[in-house]
Design an enzyme around this catalytic site. Structure first.
Site, PDB file in Angstrom:
ATOM      1  N   TYR A   1     -26.048  37.990  48.919  1.00 38.92           N
ATOM      2  CA  TYR A   1     -27.340  37.297  48.869  1.00 38.92           C
ATOM      3  C   TYR A   1     -27.353  36.109  49.835  1.00 38.92           C
ATOM      4  O   TYR A   1     -28.202  36.043  50.714  1.00 38.92           O
ATOM      5  CB  TYR A   1     -27.603  36.836  47.441  1.00 38.92           C
TER       6      TYR A   1
ATOM      7  N   GLU B   1     -25.148  35.063  52.273  1.00 36.37           N
ATOM      8  CA  GLU B   1     -24.908  35.412  53.681  1.00 36.37           C
ATOM      9  C   GLU B   1     -26.023  36.328  54.190  1.00 36.37           C
ATOM     10  O   GLU B   1     -26.421  36.259  55.351  1.00 36.37           O
ATOM     11  CB  GLU B   1     -23.543  36.089  53.856  1.00 36.37           C
TER      12      GLU B   1
ATOM     13  N   ARG C   1     -31.752  34.523  34.917  1.00 39.73           N
ATOM     14  CA  ARG C   1     -31.730  33.167  35.465  1.00 39.73           C
ATOM     15  C   ARG C   1     -31.853  32.159  34.319  1.00 39.73           C
ATOM     16  O   ARG C   1     -32.335  32.479  33.238  1.00 39.73           O
ATOM     17  CB  ARG C   1     -32.828  32.990  36.508  1.00 39.73           C
TER      18      ARG C   1
ATOM     19  N   PRO D   1     -19.089  24.328  33.588  1.00 40.74           N
ATOM     20  CA  PRO D   1     -18.891  23.244  32.616  1.00 40.74           C
ATOM     21  C   PRO D   1     -20.203  22.702  32.028  1.00 40.74           C
ATOM     22  O   PRO D   1     -20.151  21.922  31.081  1.00 40.74           O
ATOM     23  CB  PRO D   1     -18.205  22.154  33.462  1.00 40.74           C
TER      24      PRO D   1
ATOM     25  N   THR E   1     -25.657  21.085  38.480  1.00 42.87           N
ATOM     26  CA  THR E   1     -27.075  20.692  38.500  1.00 42.87           C
ATOM     27  C   THR E   1     -27.927  21.682  39.284  1.00 42.87           C
ATOM     28  O   THR E   1     -27.444  22.382  40.170  1.00 42.87           O
ATOM     29  CB  THR E   1     -27.264  19.301  39.133  1.00 42.87           C
TER      30      THR E   1
ATOM     31  N   PRO F   1     -22.638  27.303  42.504  1.00 40.43           N
ATOM     32  CA  PRO F   1     -22.773  25.979  43.133  1.00 40.43           C
ATOM     33  C   PRO F   1     -22.775  24.859  42.088  1.00 40.43           C
ATOM     34  O   PRO F   1     -23.402  24.982  41.039  1.00 40.43           O
ATOM     35  CB  PRO F   1     -24.121  26.075  43.852  1.00 40.43           C
ATOM     36  N   ARG F   2     -22.076  23.758  42.415  1.00 40.95           N
ATOM     37  CA  ARG F   2     -21.922  22.696  41.418  1.00 40.95           C
ATOM     38  C   ARG F   2     -23.094  21.721  41.384  1.00 40.95           C
ATOM     39  O   ARG F   2     -23.314  21.027  40.410  1.00 40.95           O
ATOM     40  CB  ARG F   2     -20.621  21.923  41.678  1.00 40.95           C
TER      41      ARG F   2
HETATM   42  N1  LIG Z   1     -37.182  32.347  42.313  1.00 43.02           N
HETATM   43  C1  LIG Z   1     -36.336  31.557  42.916  1.00 43.02           C
HETATM   44  O1  LIG Z   1     -35.847  30.606  42.308  1.00 43.02           O
HETATM   45  C2  LIG Z   1     -35.977  31.765  44.346  1.00 43.02           C
HETATM   46  C3  LIG Z   1     -35.169  30.810  44.972  1.00 43.02           C
HETATM   47  C4  LIG Z   1     -34.852  30.994  46.312  1.00 43.02           C
HETATM   48  C5  LIG Z   1     -35.349  32.058  47.015  1.00 43.02           C
HETATM   49  N2  LIG Z   1     -36.145  32.960  46.394  1.00 43.02           N
HETATM   50  C6  LIG Z   1     -36.631  34.097  47.168  1.00 43.02           C
HETATM   51  O2  LIG Z   1     -38.001  34.350  46.895  1.00 43.02           O
HETATM   52  C7  LIG Z   1     -38.245  35.743  46.897  1.00 43.02           C
HETATM   53  C8  LIG Z   1     -38.904  36.181  45.598  1.00 43.02           C
HETATM   54  O3  LIG Z   1     -38.084  35.828  44.520  1.00 43.02           O
HETATM   55  P1  LIG Z   1     -38.527  36.092  43.010  1.00 43.02           P
HETATM   56  O4  LIG Z   1     -37.936  35.023  42.191  1.00 43.02           O
HETATM   57  O5  LIG Z   1     -39.966  36.347  42.956  1.00 43.02           O
HETATM   58  O6  LIG Z   1     -37.713  37.420  42.704  1.00 43.02           O
HETATM   59  P2  LIG Z   1     -38.150  38.815  42.065  1.00 43.02           P
HETATM   60  O7  LIG Z   1     -36.894  39.575  41.864  1.00 43.02           O
HETATM   61  O8  LIG Z   1     -39.041  38.589  40.905  1.00 43.02           O
HETATM   62  O9  LIG Z   1     -39.016  39.468  43.227  1.00 43.02           O
HETATM   63  C9  LIG Z   1     -38.472  40.189  44.285  1.00 43.02           C
HETATM   64  C10 LIG Z   1     -39.360  41.412  44.545  1.00 43.02           C
HETATM   65  O10 LIG Z   1     -38.834  42.150  45.647  1.00 43.02           O
HETATM   66  C11 LIG Z   1     -38.813  43.518  45.303  1.00 43.02           C
HETATM   67  N3  LIG Z   1     -37.755  44.167  46.108  1.00 43.02           N
HETATM   68  C12 LIG Z   1     -36.433  44.005  46.021  1.00 43.02           C
HETATM   69  N4  LIG Z   1     -35.796  44.742  46.941  1.00 43.02           N
HETATM   70  C13 LIG Z   1     -36.763  45.406  47.637  1.00 43.02           C
HETATM   71  C14 LIG Z   1     -36.736  46.328  48.695  1.00 43.02           C
HETATM   72  N5  LIG Z   1     -35.587  46.742  49.246  1.00 43.02           N
HETATM   73  N6  LIG Z   1     -37.924  46.816  49.150  1.00 43.02           N
HETATM   74  C15 LIG Z   1     -39.089  46.428  48.592  1.00 43.02           C
HETATM   75  N7  LIG Z   1     -39.158  45.559  47.580  1.00 43.02           N
HETATM   76  C16 LIG Z   1     -38.009  45.040  47.105  1.00 43.02           C
HETATM   77  C17 LIG Z   1     -38.565  43.540  43.816  1.00 43.02           C
HETATM   78  O11 LIG Z   1     -38.920  44.750  43.191  1.00 43.02           O
HETATM   79  C18 LIG Z   1     -39.401  42.364  43.359  1.00 43.02           C
HETATM   80  O12 LIG Z   1     -40.724  42.745  43.089  1.00 43.02           O
HETATM   81  C19 LIG Z   1     -36.907  36.413  47.178  1.00 43.02           C
HETATM   82  O13 LIG Z   1     -36.832  36.681  48.573  1.00 43.02           O
HETATM   83  C20 LIG Z   1     -35.895  35.366  46.803  1.00 43.02           C
HETATM   84  O14 LIG Z   1     -34.701  35.501  47.531  1.00 43.02           O
HETATM   85  C21 LIG Z   1     -36.475  32.847  45.076  1.00 43.02           C
HETATM   86  O1  LIG Z   2     -32.819  28.547  44.193  1.00 45.63           O
HETATM   87  C1  LIG Z   2     -32.042  29.226  44.835  1.00 45.63           C
HETATM   88  O2  LIG Z   2     -31.844  29.051  46.006  1.00 45.63           O
HETATM   89  C2  LIG Z   2     -31.325  30.354  44.161  1.00 45.63           C
HETATM   90  O3  LIG Z   2     -31.254  29.979  42.831  1.00 45.63           O
HETATM   91  C3  LIG Z   2     -30.942  30.885  41.879  1.00 45.63           C
HETATM   92  O4  LIG Z   2     -29.516  31.010  41.750  1.00 45.63           O
HETATM   93  P1  LIG Z   2     -28.849  30.066  40.647  1.00 45.63           P
HETATM   94  O5  LIG Z   2     -29.151  28.647  40.893  1.00 45.63           O
HETATM   95  O6  LIG Z   2     -27.420  30.423  40.504  1.00 45.63           O
HETATM   96  O7  LIG Z   2     -29.697  30.489  39.369  1.00 45.63           O
HETATM   97  P2  LIG Z   2     -29.397  30.767  37.870  1.00 45.63           P
HETATM   98  O8  LIG Z   2     -28.797  32.096  37.650  1.00 45.63           O
HETATM   99  O9  LIG Z   2     -30.651  30.443  37.158  1.00 45.63           O
HETATM  100  O10 LIG Z   2     -28.264  29.691  37.481  1.00 45.63           O
HETATM  101  C4  LIG Z   2     -28.497  28.294  37.501  1.00 45.63           C
HETATM  102  C5  LIG Z   2     -27.393  27.586  36.738  1.00 45.63           C
HETATM  103  O11 LIG Z   2     -27.555  27.884  35.387  1.00 45.63           O
HETATM  104  C6  LIG Z   2     -26.335  28.331  34.813  1.00 45.63           C
HETATM  105  N1  LIG Z   2     -26.691  29.285  33.744  1.00 45.63           N
HETATM  106  C7  LIG Z   2     -27.298  30.482  34.005  1.00 45.63           C
HETATM  107  C8  LIG Z   2     -27.664  31.323  33.000  1.00 45.63           C
HETATM  108  C9  LIG Z   2     -27.377  30.963  31.682  1.00 45.63           C
HETATM  109  O12 LIG Z   2     -27.669  31.669  30.689  1.00 45.63           O
HETATM  110  N2  LIG Z   2     -26.771  29.774  31.445  1.00 45.63           N
HETATM  111  C10 LIG Z   2     -26.429  28.919  32.440  1.00 45.63           C
HETATM  112  O13 LIG Z   2     -25.886  27.838  32.173  1.00 45.63           O
HETATM  113  C11 LIG Z   2     -25.548  28.936  35.975  1.00 45.63           C
HETATM  114  O14 LIG Z   2     -24.163  28.839  35.735  1.00 45.63           O
HETATM  115  C12 LIG Z   2     -25.988  28.032  37.113  1.00 45.63           C
HETATM  116  O15 LIG Z   2     -25.155  26.908  37.173  1.00 45.63           O
HETATM  117  C13 LIG Z   2     -31.711  32.161  42.112  1.00 45.63           C
HETATM  118  O16 LIG Z   2     -31.446  33.099  41.180  1.00 45.63           O
HETATM  119  C14 LIG Z   2     -31.593  32.674  43.489  1.00 45.63           C
HETATM  120  O17 LIG Z   2     -32.391  33.772  43.717  1.00 45.63           O
HETATM  121  C15 LIG Z   2     -32.108  31.609  44.372  1.00 45.63           C
HETATM  122  O18 LIG Z   2     -32.046  31.986  45.695  1.00 45.63           O
END
Ligand SMILES: NC(=O)c1ccc[n+]([C@@H]2O[C@H](COP(=O)([O-])OP(=O)(O)OC[C@H]3O[C@@H](n4cnc5c(N)ncnc54)[C@H](O)[C@@H]3O)[C@@H](O)[C@H]2O)c1
Ligand SMILES: O=C(O)[C@H]1O[C@H](OP(=O)(O)OP(=O)(O)OC[C@H]2O[C@@H](n3ccc(=O)[nH]c3=O)[C@H](O)[C@@H]2O)[C@H](O)[C@@H](O)[C@@H]1O
Length: 346
Positions: A176, A178, A217, A237, A241, A303-304
């Site tokens: 994801y 990279e 998430r 832990p 954040t 990530p911490r």
């Molecule tokens: N939600 C966040 O916190 C967060 C943070 C950072 C980046 N993003 C980015 O924002 C975008 C949307 O995230 P989201 O939270 O709505 O996630 P999501 O998983 O709800 O939405 C992603 C959508 O992409 C579709 N998809 C996945 N692979 C596909 C493929 N190969 N071809 C066509 N469709 C495909 C899925 O079916 C889904 O509808 C993503 O690119 C994600 O990396 C989200």
């Molecule tokens: O914002 C971003 O850039 C990225 O953030 C998230 O990744 P992450 O922050 O790891 O999201 P979570 O899975 O919600 O985890 C957040 C924190 O909550 C913790 N966590 C997660 C789930 C849980 O049940 N309990 C819990 O403590 C995890 O250890 C982590 O420290 C998203 O899922 C990615 O798609 C996105 O790109």
């Protein structure tokens, strides 16, 4: 010559952009802006579609493979004359005529992006290549939803766009983070080499209604657990954040970026920073004061700390988030209650 770099001269293209479709500048009738949203059936994508559809001049085409998204998220638009939904995987080429591309397609929850890591990389690399090829053919402007995960486990806090990150290239999250880094590289190479109009948003943790209930998430987990009277699972832990942005703020930021003159990358997120213990305590206070909070094992390379520096978004886009976590959580609670069939006890 396009000179819309946010970060300096090395990003300035030497090529003029490809010719946009004649419709885009037509004087004879008010054209619709044709907008493609990849991943538009997902969480952020479907909220973006709602906002874009509010403008009667927009036509919206969604392509999605429904891996983590659902038609349900778009049900209010299915059958609308300005809306089209197509089952399509972005790892395959796509032929449509559009003026703008919001490229979101990619699973975002760590559980789902780690499920089939090779597919996640293909989606980020081949999928982004395909969308850039499309942008080049039709002269469309393209916005990539990149991520704060490009900063990895950051050694700079808060994260500015100039920080190059601290990413494990061979870890379980690399497909994801990279993958998104390569996608950003491709965006800039197409910009410099072919003059494509690009926009890159680095999104920080976003939450809100329509997240999958068992998405994995943290915010969706805690709310679902609180409503089901299950313990809130804080991964150890618990002092790590995150900074949580409400989805309506995110969508406004993405549209500002698309409509503005800056390529980015630009951080879009809410700088309010919380430990996972603080988040659990807030969910407990607001949603279910009786629920237990328990510590569970974490996953590798978590990530911490993470907090966006949004100076650029403020200065270049005139954007900043409005919804505080304390106000956004109840809006999400309402949606989760409806979907889980759990009514509020009075
Ligand atoms: N939600 C966040 O916190 C967060 C943070 C950072 C980046 N993003 C980015 O924002 C975008 C949307 O995230 P989201 O939270 O709505 O996630 P999501 O998983 O709800 O939405 C992603 C959508 O992409 C579709 N998809 C996945 N692979 C596909 C493929 N190969 N071809 C066509 N469709 C495909 C899925 O079916 C889904 O509808 C993503 O690119 C994600 O990396 C989200
Ligand atoms: O914002 C971003 O850039 C990225 O953030 C998230 O990744 P992450 O922050 O790891 O999201 P979570 O899975 O919600 O985890 C957040 C924190 O909550 C913790 N966590 C997660 C789930 C849980 O049940 N309990 C819990 O403590 C995890 O250890 C982590 O420290 C998203 O899922 C990615 O798609 C996105 O790109």
């Amino acid at each position: 010559m396009a000179k819309n770099s946010a970060n300096g001269d090395h990003q300035t293209t030497t090529k003029p952009p490809p010719t946009p479709s004649p419709l885009r500048f037509s004087k004879f009738f008010q054209p619709n802006m044709r907008i493609l949203v990849t991943g538009g059936a997902g969480f952020i994508g479907s909220h973006l579609v709602d906002k874009l559809m509010e403008n009667e001049k927009n036509e919206v085409i969604v392509v999605d493979n429904f891996f983590t998204g659902s038609k349900d998220n778009l049900k209010r638009w299915i059958g609308h004359p300005r809306f089209e939904l197509k089952r399509h995987d972005v790892t395959e080429p796509l032929l449509v005529e559009v003026d703008q591309i919001y490229h979101l397609a990619c699973p975002a929850s760590p559980i789902f992006y780690k499920y089939n890591p090779v597919k996640t990389i293909k989606t980020n690399v081949i999928g982004t290549l395909n969308m850039l090829g499309l942008a080049k053919r039709v002269g469309a402007r393209i916005l990539l939803t990149s991520t704060s995960e490009v900063y990895g486990d950051p050694l700079v806090h808060p994260q500015t766009e100039e920080y190059w990150g601290n990413v494990n290239p061979i870890g379980v999250r690399s497909c994801y983070d990279e993958g998104k880094r390569v996608a950003e590289t491709l965006m800039f190479d197409y910009h410099r080499q072919h003059g494509i109009e690009i926009r890159i948003a680095r999104i920080f943790n976003t939450y809100g209604p329509r997240m999958n209930i068992d998405d994995g998430r943290v915010v969706s987990n805690f709310i679902a657990q609180a409503l089901r009277d299950e313990p809130l699972t804080v991964q150890a832990p618990g002092t790590q954040t995150r900074s949580f942005c409400y989805v309506s703020d995110m969508v406004n930021g993405l549209i500002r970026l698309m409509e503005g003159e800056n390529t980015g990358p630009i951080n879009i997120g809410n700088p309010g920073e919380f430990t996972m213990i603080e988040l659990a305590e807030l969910v407990k206070e607001l949603i279910n004061p009786k629920v237990e909070i328990k510590s569970v094992e974490n996953t590798p390379d978590d990530p911490r700390q993470r907090k966006p520096d949004i100076t650029k978004a403020k200065e270049l886009l005139g954007w900043e988030p409005k919804v505080k976590l304390r106000d956004g959580l109840p809006l999400m609670e309402e949606d989760f209650r409806l979907r889980l069939g759990v009514s509020k006890k009075i």
